[in-house]
Motif scaffolding. Structure first.
Motif, PDB file in Angstrom:
ATOM      1  N   ARG A 126      34.741 -16.114 -16.258  1.00 40.43           N
ATOM      2  CA  ARG A 126      34.053 -17.416 -16.127  1.00 40.43           C
ATOM      3  C   ARG A 126      32.520 -16.827 -16.144  1.00 40.43           C
ATOM      4  N   LYS A 127      32.101 -16.015 -15.286  1.00 37.79           N
ATOM      5  CA  LYS A 127      30.747 -15.486 -15.281  1.00 37.79           C
ATOM      6  C   LYS A 127      30.275 -14.851 -16.839  1.00 37.79           C
ATOM      7  N   LEU A 128      31.124 -14.177 -17.418  1.00 36.38           N
ATOM      8  CA  LEU A 128      31.096 -13.529 -18.480  1.00 36.38           C
ATOM      9  C   LEU A 128      30.905 -14.486 -19.449  1.00 36.38           C
ATOM     10  N   SER A 129      31.732 -15.651 -19.547  1.00 36.62           N
ATOM     11  CA  SER A 129      31.981 -16.574 -20.533  1.00 36.62           C
ATOM     12  C   SER A 129      30.287 -17.257 -20.759  1.00 36.62           C
ATOM     13  N   LYS A 130      30.270 -17.538 -19.356  1.00 37.78           N
ATOM     14  CA  LYS A 130      28.688 -18.386 -19.083  1.00 37.78           C
ATOM     15  C   LYS A 130      27.420 -17.390 -19.453  1.00 37.78           C
ATOM     16  N   ALA A 167      25.819  -8.816 -17.816  1.00 34.83           N
ATOM     17  CA  ALA A 167      27.633  -8.538 -18.014  1.00 34.83           C
ATOM     18  C   ALA A 167      28.073  -7.294 -17.342  1.00 34.83           C
ATOM     19  N   HIS A 168      27.216  -6.165 -17.497  1.00 37.74           N
ATOM     20  CA  HIS A 168      27.757  -4.807 -16.975  1.00 37.74           C
ATOM     21  C   HIS A 168      27.735  -5.163 -15.237  1.00 37.74           C
ATOM     22  N   ALA A 169      26.991  -5.889 -14.788  1.00 44.07           N
ATOM     23  CA  ALA A 169      26.740  -6.162 -13.234  1.00 44.07           C
ATOM     24  C   ALA A 169      28.092  -6.823 -12.864  1.00 44.07           C
ATOM     25  N   VAL A 170      28.801  -7.583 -13.920  1.00 42.62           N
ATOM     26  CA  VAL A 170      29.990  -8.433 -13.513  1.00 42.62           C
ATOM     27  C   VAL A 170      31.134  -7.480 -13.052  1.00 42.62           C
ATOM     28  N   LEU A 171      31.121  -6.374 -13.696  1.00 40.86           N
ATOM     29  CA  LEU A 171      32.262  -5.473 -14.126  1.00 40.86           C
ATOM     30  C   LEU A 171      32.121  -4.498 -12.874  1.00 40.86           C
ATOM     31  N   MET A 184      25.143 -10.519 -33.033  1.00 39.60           N
ATOM     32  CA  MET A 184      26.178 -11.564 -33.618  1.00 39.60           C
ATOM     33  C   MET A 184      27.200 -11.908 -32.787  1.00 39.60           C
ATOM     34  N   HIS A 185      27.790 -11.262 -31.776  1.00 38.42           N
ATOM     35  CA  HIS A 185      28.875 -11.554 -31.292  1.00 38.42           C
ATOM     36  C   HIS A 185      28.552 -11.677 -29.636  1.00 38.42           C
ATOM     37  N   GLY A 186      27.359 -11.858 -29.316  1.00 41.10           N
ATOM     38  CA  GLY A 186      27.138 -11.938 -28.030  1.00 41.10           C
ATOM     39  C   GLY A 186      27.420 -10.818 -27.039  1.00 41.10           C
ATOM     40  N   PHE A 204      23.261 -17.091 -23.659  1.00 44.21           N
ATOM     41  CA  PHE A 204      22.529 -16.100 -24.662  1.00 44.21           C
ATOM     42  C   PHE A 204      22.735 -16.660 -25.879  1.00 44.21           C
ATOM     43  N   MET A 205      23.650 -17.300 -26.350  1.00 47.15           N
ATOM     44  CA  MET A 205      23.964 -17.767 -27.657  1.00 47.15           C
ATOM     45  C   MET A 205      23.239 -19.205 -27.835  1.00 47.15           C
ATOM     46  N   LYS A 206      23.087 -19.783 -26.843  1.00 45.02           N
ATOM     47  CA  LYS A 206      22.067 -21.249 -26.833  1.00 45.02           C
ATOM     48  C   LYS A 206      20.696 -20.697 -26.865  1.00 45.02           C
TER      49      LYS A 206
END
Length: 165
Positions: free
Chosen positions: A60-64, A126-130, A37-39, A69-71
């Motif tokens: 920027r990467k996380l937001s994209k 997302a985890h790979a970005v951190l 529900m919250h991405g 995903f939401m799309k």
């Protein structure tokens, strides 16, 4: 009497199909319910970007990732809703084309599966970005939040030694 039994069976069939065709977000207890529900965890990471020390590039990467995903989720849910409407129309007929209904149910499950796969990919990306340190800090913040919100002092998922995240 026979009409009453047939009517009851018809209502039961509609109710059963409706429950099966209910979009993922509407059913409590689904595995990724809250996360989808919250991405996923991205909203949490972005909300705590200062504590995690996220760079502008990471934000920027996380937001994209979250937006993509939401799309995907919106597109898949729209297809599920359309198939549900079509199937309900088929089920209202005197002579139900079971093959078409089954085909629609299979397609609904395919779209639900696509959402689940997209969610898994989004979370992995997302985890790979951190960095390792940021991920460990995020786990600590998550545990603290869960303790405050739910008062689950002895919950196994909140144990400092648990590595589910």
């Amino acid at each position: 009497m026979k009409k009453s039994i047939i009517a009851s069976l018809f209502v039961l069939a509609l109710a059963t199909f409706s429950a099966l065709a209910t979009p993922v977000e509407a059913r409590a207890g689904m595995h990724h319910h809250g996360m989808m529900m919250h991405g996923g965890p991205i909203g949490f990471y972005l909300m705590h970007q200062d504590q995690l020390g996220l760079t502008p590039d990471q934000v920027r990467k996380l937001s994209k990732l979250k937006l993509d995903f939401m799309k995907t989720m919106i597109r898949e849910r729209a297809q599920i809703k359309l198939l549900h409407l079509d199937t309900m129309e088929l089920m209202m007929r005197h002579h139900i084309n079971v093959q078409k209904v089954d085909r629609n149910m299979d397609l609904i499950l395919t779209h639900k599966k696509a959402i689940m796969h997209a969610c898994t990919a989004m979370i992995a990306n997302a985890h790979a970005v951190l960095t390792d340190d940021q991920f460990m800090t995020a786990k600590k913040l998550w545990r603290e939040m869960m303790l405050m919100h739910h008062g689950m002092m002895h919950h196994p998922m909140l144990s400092p030694h648990h590595s589910a995240m």
